[in-house]
Design a protein around this motif. Sequence first.
Motif, PDB file in Angstrom:
ATOM      1  N   VAL A 246       0.975  -1.253   0.136  1.00  0.00           N
ATOM      2  CA  VAL A 246       0.165   0.122   0.007  1.00  0.00           C
ATOM      3  C   VAL A 246       0.833   1.380  -0.060  1.00  0.00           C
ATOM      4  N   ASP A 247       0.293   2.419  -0.538  1.00  0.00           N
ATOM      5  CA  ASP A 247       0.945   3.642  -0.282  1.00  0.00           C
ATOM      6  C   ASP A 247       0.529   4.204   1.200  1.00  0.00           C
ATOM      7  N   ILE A 248       1.602   4.671   2.016  1.00  0.00           N
ATOM      8  CA  ILE A 248       1.370   5.046   3.271  1.00  0.00           C
ATOM      9  C   ILE A 248       0.594   6.195   3.440  1.00  0.00           C
ATOM     10  N   ASN A 249       0.700   7.361   2.666  1.00  0.00           N
ATOM     11  CA  ASN A 249       0.194   8.369   2.576  1.00  0.00           C
ATOM     12  C   ASN A 249      -1.375   8.604   2.845  1.00  0.00           C
ATOM     13  N   PRO A 250      -1.950   7.688   1.825  1.00  0.00           N
ATOM     14  CA  PRO A 250      -3.436   7.798   1.739  1.00  0.00           C
ATOM     15  C   PRO A 250      -4.036   6.974   2.994  1.00  0.00           C
ATOM     16  N   LEU A 251      -3.254   5.919   3.371  1.00  0.00           N
ATOM     17  CA  LEU A 251      -3.559   5.136   4.738  1.00  0.00           C
ATOM     18  C   LEU A 251      -3.436   6.075   5.892  1.00  0.00           C
ATOM     19  N   ILE A 252      -2.527   6.901   6.000  1.00  0.00           N
ATOM     20  CA  ILE A 252      -2.634   8.030   7.206  1.00  0.00           C
ATOM     21  C   ILE A 252      -3.570   9.032   7.020  1.00  0.00           C
ATOM     22  N   GLU A 253      -3.958   9.543   5.935  1.00  0.00           N
ATOM     23  CA  GLU A 253      -5.140  10.318   5.634  1.00  0.00           C
ATOM     24  C   GLU A 253      -6.558   9.907   6.147  1.00  0.00           C
ATOM     25  N   ASP A 254      -6.923   8.574   5.688  1.00  0.00           N
ATOM     26  CA  ASP A 254      -7.991   7.823   6.429  1.00  0.00           C
ATOM     27  C   ASP A 254      -8.015   7.878   7.981  1.00  0.00           C
ATOM     28  N   ALA A 255      -6.785   7.396   8.468  1.00  0.00           N
ATOM     29  CA  ALA A 255      -6.909   7.385   9.756  1.00  0.00           C
ATOM     30  C   ALA A 255      -6.954   8.508  10.482  1.00  0.00           C
ATOM     31  N   LEU A 256      -6.441   9.963   9.779  1.00  0.00           N
ATOM     32  CA  LEU A 256      -6.571  11.021  10.628  1.00  0.00           C
ATOM     33  C   LEU A 256      -8.189  11.423  10.506  1.00  0.00           C
ATOM     34  N   GLU A 257      -8.894  11.006   9.490  1.00  0.00           N
ATOM     35  CA  GLU A 257     -10.030  11.504   9.311  1.00  0.00           C
ATOM     36  C   GLU A 257     -10.887  10.842  10.337  1.00  0.00           C
ATOM     37  N   THR A 398       1.005  -9.118  -6.491  1.00  0.00           N
ATOM     38  CA  THR A 398       0.226  -8.518  -7.176  1.00  0.00           C
ATOM     39  C   THR A 398      -1.239  -8.681  -6.688  1.00  0.00           C
ATOM     40  N   THR A 399      -1.622  -9.716  -5.828  1.00  0.00           N
ATOM     41  CA  THR A 399      -3.040 -10.196  -5.543  1.00  0.00           C
ATOM     42  C   THR A 399      -2.663 -10.385  -3.899  1.00  0.00           C
ATOM     43  N   THR A 400      -3.676 -10.047  -3.137  1.00  0.00           N
ATOM     44  CA  THR A 400      -3.834 -10.387  -1.810  1.00  0.00           C
ATOM     45  C   THR A 400      -5.258 -11.097  -1.471  1.00  0.00           C
ATOM     46  N   LYS A 401      -5.535 -11.402  -0.241  1.00  0.00           N
ATOM     47  CA  LYS A 401      -6.563 -12.103   0.263  1.00  0.00           C
ATOM     48  C   LYS A 401      -7.654 -11.229  -0.185  1.00  0.00           C
ATOM     49  N   ASP A 402      -8.043  -9.884  -0.029  1.00  0.00           N
ATOM     50  CA  ASP A 402      -8.965  -9.388  -0.238  1.00  0.00           C
ATOM     51  C   ASP A 402      -9.124  -8.802  -1.899  1.00  0.00           C
ATOM     52  N   GLY A 403      -8.238  -9.411  -2.711  1.00  0.00           N
ATOM     53  CA  GLY A 403      -8.382  -9.371  -4.141  1.00  0.00           C
ATOM     54  C   GLY A 403      -7.792  -8.007  -4.632  1.00  0.00           C
ATOM     55  N   HIS A 404      -7.208  -7.309  -3.711  1.00  0.00           N
ATOM     56  CA  HIS A 404      -6.662  -5.764  -4.194  1.00  0.00           C
ATOM     57  C   HIS A 404      -5.243  -6.073  -4.860  1.00  0.00           C
ATOM     58  N   ASN A 405      -5.100  -5.434  -5.964  1.00  0.00           N
ATOM     59  CA  ASN A 405      -3.840  -5.746  -6.636  1.00  0.00           C
ATOM     60  C   ASN A 405      -2.708  -4.828  -6.070  1.00  0.00           C
ATOM     61  N   GLY A 406      -1.421  -5.655  -5.898  1.00  0.00           N
ATOM     62  CA  GLY A 406      -0.541  -4.954  -5.195  1.00  0.00           C
ATOM     63  C   GLY A 406      -0.276  -3.407  -5.625  1.00  0.00           C
ATOM     64  N   PRO A 407       0.244  -3.266  -6.688  1.00  0.00           N
ATOM     65  CA  PRO A 407       0.546  -1.777  -7.130  1.00  0.00           C
ATOM     66  C   PRO A 407      -0.772  -0.718  -7.035  1.00  0.00           C
ATOM     67  N   GLU A 408      -1.898  -1.198  -6.903  1.00  0.00           N
ATOM     68  CA  GLU A 408      -3.004  -0.377  -6.811  1.00  0.00           C
ATOM     69  C   GLU A 408      -2.947   0.523  -5.564  1.00  0.00           C
ATOM     70  N   ARG A 409      -3.261   1.865  -5.959  1.00  0.00           N
ATOM     71  CA  ARG A 409      -3.128   2.760  -4.753  1.00  0.00           C
ATOM     72  C   ARG A 409      -4.431   2.459  -3.738  1.00  0.00           C
ATOM     73  N   HIS A 410      -3.905   2.667  -2.465  1.00  0.00           N
ATOM     74  CA  HIS A 410      -4.908   2.358  -1.543  1.00  0.00           C
ATOM     75  C   HIS A 410      -5.923   3.663  -1.341  1.00  0.00           C
ATOM     76  N   ARG A 411      -7.151   3.200  -1.601  1.00  0.00           N
ATOM     77  CA  ARG A 411      -8.354   4.356  -1.494  1.00  0.00           C
ATOM     78  C   ARG A 411      -8.954   4.180  -0.250  1.00  0.00           C
ATOM     79  N   GLY A 412      -8.987   3.517   0.568  1.00  0.00           N
ATOM     80  CA  GLY A 412     -10.053   3.323   1.512  1.00  0.00           C
ATOM     81  C   GLY A 412     -10.429   2.085   1.796  1.00  0.00           C
ATOM     82  N   TRP A 413     -11.511   1.850   2.718  1.00  0.00           N
ATOM     83  CA  TRP A 413     -12.200   0.426   2.920  1.00  0.00           C
ATOM     84  C   TRP A 413     -13.466   0.223   2.703  1.00  0.00           C
TER      85      TRP A 413
END
Length: 413
Positions: A246-257, A398-413
């Motif tokens: 995952v990209d760390i910055n979007p992860l932090i933004e979600d946590a801050l919200e 490239t693939t995880t248990k939840d079906g997201h692609n590795g390079p895909e930018r993290h956009r939330g839950w």
Amino acid sequence: MSMKPFERGDAPPDGSASTSQRSVPAISDAQLASVLDTAADGIIIIDEHGIVLTYNKACERLFGYTAVEMLGRNVNAIMPNEHSRAHDRYLKNYLGTGHRKIIGIGREVTAQHRDGTAIPIHLSVGEAVTSAGRQFIGIMRDLRARNESEQRLAQLQADLVRMARVSAVDEMGAALAHELNQPLTALMLYLQAVERACAKHGSGASIPTSVMAILEKAVHEAERAGSIIQRMRQFIEKRDPVRRLVDINPLIEDALELTILGSPPGTRIVRALGADLPQVMVDPVQIQQVVVNLVRNALEAIKGCDVQTVRLSTAWAADGVRMSVLDSGPGIRPEGIAELFKAFSSSKSRGLGLGLAISKSIAQTHGGDLLVDAGGGGRGACFTLLLPLPDATTAGTTTTKDGHNGPERHRGW
């Protein structure tokens, strides 16, 4: 050690001792000294003036004075000032009136170490009448270990009670999030229906543009509230750890919200998020938990400060990515640093003392660490989360248990 406390060989003045009494072998001074010095409890014998006649090895360990220093000295040397002043008076009153306050009873009292430390002890006092006058034997048991154990047990019980309350609130929060999600979804659908109905009337509609703008804002806020509740549900739900790139910055933004909901007015959260940071292989929810803990602690630290600012930054580290949370508070007191990452060591009345301990554990299980600069002297505390770069075996995932692609930018839950 003086061995003059009891004159065991003295016969009664009238010479009336029985044959059986005379046949009992006397205990030698060496035997008595051995018994006294191997006793686990402190033993002191004083005369009727409070002068120390016998002082065993356990007393040396307990009070810090040697036998040489205490023999011939008033016993009030090992008493706190408020008790030492009254001790001689108590002895005089007892010798004059025969009224007992502690002799033959035993009770908890406070003694004093050589360095001034107060020592809780259980004191039992006995009395003997000798040809040299009355003598008193005190047996003292150190209660510090027992009291510390009782305090730890009481603290653990209190922590368990609070954890039970937290668990109950956690379940209530999950249920509340579930229940609120339905009316919010309905509200959003109703607002969208009104918006579509108004749009059908075309430009000649009687609904002013300002009203349409308000409806659009209402739809946006309903969507935002639903998104927050959804993230809250996923943050607190029970789940197995799942790591992905995952990209760390979007992860932090979600946590801050999630974290700044309900924060007091006047609080500034300054973001300084680095650009083009590498992805990290982490469990997103666990890293969010660390961010939430650190930012909430920072918000707590700046309460009441003239400047209330929390600065959150991300940047490249030597072999990974670092995230730092710096507050404008007074810093951490030196005596609190040693206990900082220990469970149940919170200084806050409402905290369990688990946040930092869990956060450090999460960081270390990810192959990183959680470090602290205590600050002070006009600087606030700074906590830094270090996360390593993924190794060669995980970098190509490239693939995880939840079906997201590795390079895909993290956009939330």
